[in-house]
Design a protein around this motif. Structure first.
Motif, PDB file in Angstrom:
ATOM      1  N   GLN A 201      -0.493   7.852  -1.525  1.00 50.10           N
ATOM      2  CA  GLN A 201      -1.615   8.241  -0.695  1.00 50.10           C
ATOM      3  C   GLN A 201      -2.042   9.612  -1.385  1.00 50.10           C
ATOM      4  O   GLN A 201      -3.273  10.042  -0.754  1.00 50.10           O
ATOM      5  CB  GLN A 201      -1.321   8.332   0.911  1.00 50.10           C
ATOM      6  CG  GLN A 201      -0.661   7.118   1.450  1.00 50.10           C
ATOM      7  CD  GLN A 201      -1.568   6.080   1.198  1.00 50.10           C
ATOM      8  OE1 GLN A 201      -2.797   6.070   1.330  1.00 50.10           O
ATOM      9  NE2 GLN A 201      -1.005   4.848   0.599  1.00 50.10           N
ATOM     10  N   THR A 202      -1.422  10.297  -2.192  1.00 50.30           N
ATOM     11  CA  THR A 202      -1.786  11.551  -2.728  1.00 50.30           C
ATOM     12  C   THR A 202      -3.020  11.226  -3.869  1.00 50.30           C
ATOM     13  O   THR A 202      -2.886  10.413  -4.522  1.00 50.30           O
ATOM     14  CB  THR A 202      -0.863  12.352  -3.169  1.00 50.30           C
ATOM     15  OG1 THR A 202      -1.607  13.737  -3.561  1.00 50.30           O
ATOM     16  CG2 THR A 202      -0.138  11.842  -4.510  1.00 50.30           C
ATOM     17  N   THR A 203      -4.044  12.206  -3.904  1.00 49.58           N
ATOM     18  CA  THR A 203      -4.990  12.227  -5.067  1.00 49.58           C
ATOM     19  C   THR A 203      -4.609  13.465  -6.169  1.00 49.58           C
ATOM     20  O   THR A 203      -5.273  13.835  -7.037  1.00 49.58           O
ATOM     21  CB  THR A 203      -6.294  12.164  -4.324  1.00 49.58           C
ATOM     22  OG1 THR A 203      -6.646  13.555  -3.748  1.00 49.58           O
ATOM     23  CG2 THR A 203      -6.748  11.167  -3.711  1.00 49.58           C
TER      24      THR A 203
ATOM     25  N   GLU B 146       0.766  -1.173  -0.031  1.00 51.08           N
ATOM     26  CA  GLU B 146      -0.005   0.123   0.060  1.00 51.08           C
ATOM     27  C   GLU B 146       0.829   1.281   0.062  1.00 51.08           C
ATOM     28  O   GLU B 146       0.300   2.270  -0.690  1.00 51.08           O
ATOM     29  CB  GLU B 146      -0.993  -0.131   1.290  1.00 51.08           C
ATOM     30  CG  GLU B 146      -1.674   1.339   1.584  1.00 51.08           C
ATOM     31  CD  GLU B 146      -2.664   1.484   0.440  1.00 51.08           C
ATOM     32  OE1 GLU B 146      -2.840   2.865  -0.131  1.00 51.08           O
ATOM     33  OE2 GLU B 146      -3.247   0.606  -0.261  1.00 51.08           O
ATOM     34  N   TYR B 147       1.931   1.263   0.883  1.00 43.39           N
ATOM     35  CA  TYR B 147       2.817   2.658   0.969  1.00 43.39           C
ATOM     36  C   TYR B 147       3.911   2.695   0.129  1.00 43.39           C
ATOM     37  O   TYR B 147       4.696   3.590  -0.008  1.00 43.39           O
ATOM     38  CB  TYR B 147       2.834   2.503   2.533  1.00 43.39           C
ATOM     39  CG  TYR B 147       1.821   3.034   3.259  1.00 43.39           C
ATOM     40  CD1 TYR B 147       1.266   4.061   3.229  1.00 43.39           C
ATOM     41  CD2 TYR B 147       0.973   2.205   3.712  1.00 43.39           C
ATOM     42  CE1 TYR B 147       0.198   4.534   4.172  1.00 43.39           C
ATOM     43  CE2 TYR B 147       0.045   2.341   4.625  1.00 43.39           C
ATOM     44  CZ  TYR B 147      -0.378   3.816   4.653  1.00 43.39           C
ATOM     45  OH  TYR B 147      -1.654   3.951   5.658  1.00 43.39           O
ATOM     46  N   GLY B 148       4.635   1.516  -0.140  1.00 38.76           N
ATOM     47  CA  GLY B 148       6.035   1.183  -0.715  1.00 38.76           C
ATOM     48  C   GLY B 148       6.455   1.067  -2.077  1.00 38.76           C
ATOM     49  O   GLY B 148       7.533   0.708  -2.549  1.00 38.76           O
ATOM     50  N   ILE B 149       5.192   0.764  -2.807  1.00 39.89           N
ATOM     51  CA  ILE B 149       5.553   0.231  -4.267  1.00 39.89           C
ATOM     52  C   ILE B 149       5.046   1.377  -5.317  1.00 39.89           C
ATOM     53  O   ILE B 149       4.130   2.124  -5.113  1.00 39.89           O
ATOM     54  CB  ILE B 149       4.772  -1.173  -4.822  1.00 39.89           C
ATOM     55  CG1 ILE B 149       5.385  -2.109  -3.465  1.00 39.89           C
ATOM     56  CG2 ILE B 149       4.818  -1.334  -6.006  1.00 39.89           C
ATOM     57  CD1 ILE B 149       4.599  -3.536  -3.852  1.00 39.89           C
ATOM     58  N   ALA B 150       5.828   1.408  -6.424  1.00 41.16           N
ATOM     59  CA  ALA B 150       5.681   2.460  -7.373  1.00 41.16           C
ATOM     60  C   ALA B 150       4.111   2.416  -7.764  1.00 41.16           C
ATOM     61  O   ALA B 150       3.596   1.425  -7.940  1.00 41.16           O
ATOM     62  CB  ALA B 150       6.425   2.540  -8.387  1.00 41.16           C
ATOM     63  N   THR B 151       3.599   3.780  -8.166  1.00 36.20           N
ATOM     64  CA  THR B 151       2.326   3.718  -8.639  1.00 36.20           C
ATOM     65  C   THR B 151       1.861   3.097  -9.870  1.00 36.20           C
ATOM     66  O   THR B 151       0.811   2.565 -10.058  1.00 36.20           O
ATOM     67  CB  THR B 151       1.606   5.199  -8.564  1.00 36.20           C
ATOM     68  OG1 THR B 151       2.633   5.902  -9.446  1.00 36.20           O
ATOM     69  CG2 THR B 151       1.907   6.004  -7.398  1.00 36.20           C
ATOM     70  N   TYR B 152       2.812   3.000 -10.829  1.00 38.16           N
ATOM     71  CA  TYR B 152       2.694   2.544 -11.949  1.00 38.16           C
ATOM     72  C   TYR B 152       2.697   1.115 -12.083  1.00 38.16           C
ATOM     73  O   TYR B 152       2.465   0.203 -12.905  1.00 38.16           O
ATOM     74  CB  TYR B 152       3.768   3.147 -13.127  1.00 38.16           C
ATOM     75  CG  TYR B 152       5.178   2.911 -12.686  1.00 38.16           C
ATOM     76  CD1 TYR B 152       5.942   1.506 -12.903  1.00 38.16           C
ATOM     77  CD2 TYR B 152       5.908   3.875 -11.759  1.00 38.16           C
ATOM     78  CE1 TYR B 152       7.067   1.322 -12.325  1.00 38.16           C
ATOM     79  CE2 TYR B 152       7.232   3.503 -11.432  1.00 38.16           C
ATOM     80  CZ  TYR B 152       7.898   2.458 -11.767  1.00 38.16           C
ATOM     81  OH  TYR B 152       8.956   2.245 -11.557  1.00 38.16           O
TER      82      TYR B 152
END
Length: 437
Positions: A254-256, A170-176
């Motif tokens: 976590q940002t939108t 949830e917190y540590g893997i790249a968004t892509y």
């Protein structure tokens, strides 16, 4: 300001788009269905790869997913982030014969994504055993452990220090790599087996003590991960513009509103693992003009796979080897202005500085030099003296007879989601045997 998706086209775009049914069928036909298949041996969780590919070939997508989940309940995430190029696909006979392995990871994703829709869960909570287990940490190891215990009928309470479950997924893997809120959707899938109560924002060592949990439950599993970060101790590391890479990725995940993230024009990342690669690529996608990874050893020594290194370079990241940081210098305003590095060489296997130094201009520096266990929150009886890791035996049992552990927090733990899942699964089997005796 309204978010403009086109401003950051790579951040929410799948690194590997999902296979269509036709593509999956064609790719599954490439498998030789080897007897004693090397891809199975290469998988840390021991998934029967030829079987699930044959099931895809036969049109049995749900059956293929069940074959995967039997060994790896987080098979969906692992299909997205597991370094298959150095594990199952590297061992593939097709790779040996023609340097083009079967796309095992993408086939695994095709199968497991079947259960993301409105379909019946492939597992059920077992009959109530009357036993209660506390799982500390809702990351891959904890989720795998909790799920397996629930199928045996043990009631599980899962505690996590964060406001959301999933751990590094949830917190540590790249968004892509995990688009469309996949990490949370997978957690929901795992928990829907029943029998697992999740409590977020509960930190062991402050909100509740480990000794209390040991007294209250029949068994305790520690899947804490590594919540602390290593400190470089460099002069200038307290300057504005210096940040831990893990914290940067967590903020991004976590940002939108990507426009709210402050990313410099010239970025330097110190480190050679997956976190360094993720931070570098994300910085480029957010608009950094110049991104450099500096690593103290050669390319072959980097924890990031060769594929990940190439991915960074394709995205415009420069990777400089045999450089170690010496000092971070400020600019006229007192923020980061540059970083001084020294060239290194390996002498009889020992890394030494050569005395030759360079300076790289930077307004942002991300430190990706590893994480550590916040051992102060645990009883000394379960911590290996001086190693800042939890010591376990071959059954994942610690020095305390009621406490087990797995994942990154244990001695010898690998920084891989798939390895953490295996730890949690095997620990659950050990716990089940112990409390059912």
């Amino acid at each position: 300001m309204q978010q403009d998706e086109k401003a950051y086209p790579g951040l929410e775009t799948d690194l590997h788009p999902a296979l269509s049914r036709h593509e999956a069928s064609v790719e599954s036909d490439r498998c030789y269905f080897c007897y004693d298949a090397p891809c199975v041996t290469a998988c840390p969780t021991g998934i029967d790869v030829p079987l699930f590919i044959r099931q895809i070939q036969a049109g049995n997508r749900a059956g293929a997913a069940k074959t995967i989940f039997d060994e790896n309940i987080l098979g969906g995430m692992c299909a997205r982030v597991c370094p298959t190029e150095t594990l199952c696909e590297q061992a593939c006979v097709r790779q040996t014969a023609e340097s083009k392995p079967v796309k095992i990871g993408q086939l695994q994703r095709f199968a497991t994504d079947h259960f993301l829709g409105d379909v019946e869960h492939p597992y059920q909570q077992g009959s109530d055993s009357g036993k209660q287990v506390c799982v500390v940490g809702a990351g891959p190891a904890g989720l795998a452990c909790a799920h397996r215990l629930a199928t045996y009928g043990h009631r599980v309470t899962m505690l996590d220090a964060k406001s959301k479950p999933g751990g590094l997924n949830e917190y540590g893997i790249a968004t892509y790599k995990t688009v469309e809120n996949f990490a949370r959707r997978e957690v929901d899938f795992v928990l829907s087996v029943g029998g697992i109560t999740l409590k977020n924002s509960v930190r062991v060592g402050s909100d509740v003590m480990l000794d209390e949990l040991i007294d209250q439950y029949d068994a305790v599993f520690l899947g804490l991960g590594l919540d602390g970060v290593n400190q470089a101790g460099l002069p200038g590391s307290d300057l504005a513009g210096v940040e831990n890479a893990v914290e940067f990725i967590a903020r991004l995940r976590q940002t939108t509103d990507y426009d709210s993230l402050q990313v410099g024009r010239k970025v330097v990342i110190i480190g050679g693992g997956m976190t360094a690669i993720d931070a570098a690529v994300q910085a480029r996608m957010l608009g950094a003009e110049d991104v450099t990874i500096a690593y103290r050893r050669g390319a072959d020594a980097m924890n990031a796979s060769r594929y990940e290194q190439e991915l960074a370079q394709i995205n415009g990241v420069k990777i400089k080897h045999y450089l170690q940081p010496v000092e971070i210098h400020s600019d006229a305003s007192g923020a980061v202005g540059s970083i001084e590095l020294e060239y290194t060489s390996s002498v009889s296997g020992e890394l030494q500085g050569t005395g030759e130094k360079i300076q790289i201009e930077a307004d942002t520096i991300y430190m990706a030099i590893g994480q550590t266990l916040l051992a102060g929150q645990l009883a000394s009886t379960v911590i290996e003296s001086g190693a800042n890791r939890v010591t376990v035996d071959s059954a994942y049992r610690t020095g305390h007879q009621k406490v087990w552990a797995g994942g990154d927090c244990i001695s010898g733990g690998e920084d891989l989601t798939v390895a953490a899942v295996q730890d949690g699964k095997l620990a659950a089997e050990s716990i089940h045997r112990a409390i059912s005796a």
